[in-house]
Design an enzyme around this catalytic site. Sequence first.
Site, PDB file in Angstrom:
ATOM      1  N   MET A  25       0.860  -1.187   0.000  1.00  0.00           N
ATOM      2  CA  MET A  25       0.000   0.000   0.000  1.00  0.00           C
ATOM      3  C   MET A  25       0.894   1.235   0.000  1.00  0.00           C
ATOM      4  O   MET A  25       1.154   1.833   1.020  1.00  0.00           O
ATOM      5  CB  MET A  25      -0.907  -0.007   1.231  1.00  0.00           C
ATOM      6  CG  MET A  25      -1.783   1.224   1.325  1.00  0.00           C
ATOM      7  SD  MET A  25      -3.450   1.007   0.776  1.00  0.00           S
ATOM      8  CE  MET A  25      -4.076  -0.025   2.056  1.00  0.00           C
ATOM      9  N   HIS A  26       1.387   1.592  -1.196  1.00  0.00           N
ATOM     10  CA  HIS A  26       2.223   2.777  -1.319  1.00  0.00           C
ATOM     11  C   HIS A  26       1.336   3.998  -1.521  1.00  0.00           C
ATOM     12  O   HIS A  26       0.107   3.909  -1.428  1.00  0.00           O
ATOM     13  CB  HIS A  26       3.263   2.597  -2.438  1.00  0.00           C
ATOM     14  CG  HIS A  26       2.671   2.232  -3.764  1.00  0.00           C
ATOM     15  ND1 HIS A  26       2.243   3.167  -4.668  1.00  0.00           N
ATOM     16  CD2 HIS A  26       2.409   1.020  -4.310  1.00  0.00           C
ATOM     17  CE1 HIS A  26       1.755   2.557  -5.740  1.00  0.00           C
ATOM     18  NE2 HIS A  26       1.840   1.246  -5.542  1.00  0.00           N
ATOM     19  N   ALA A  27       1.930   5.143  -1.772  1.00  0.00           N
ATOM     20  CA  ALA A  27       1.201   6.422  -1.784  1.00  0.00           C
ATOM     21  C   ALA A  27       0.022   6.455  -2.753  1.00  0.00           C
ATOM     22  O   ALA A  27      -1.052   6.943  -2.392  1.00  0.00           O
ATOM     23  CB  ALA A  27       2.159   7.566  -2.093  1.00  0.00           C
TER      24      ALA A  27
END
Length: 85
Positions: free
Chosen positions: A14-16
């Site tokens: 769950m990156h930006a």
Amino acid sequence: MLSFTHTITDPAGMHARPAGLLAKCTQKCSSTVNISLNGKTADAKRLFAVMGLGAKQNDVLSFTVTGESEAADCAAIEAFCKENL
């Protein structure tokens, strides 16, 4: 109160970008939406709270949706997760 779980399949976790899309999706909901992972809970409407969970691939997120339109909101969030996370 409704709840569901979702396993992160994105290799980057769950990156930006997906965290921002999730926050944007939940901000449209009138219900309160919380995400839990490894004993930490975050307000899904707050980008930095979502990113602070540090969700990685194969982590199982638990979503809790509470409010008047919880059924519709829960369905929308679950569909979003299946498509984007």
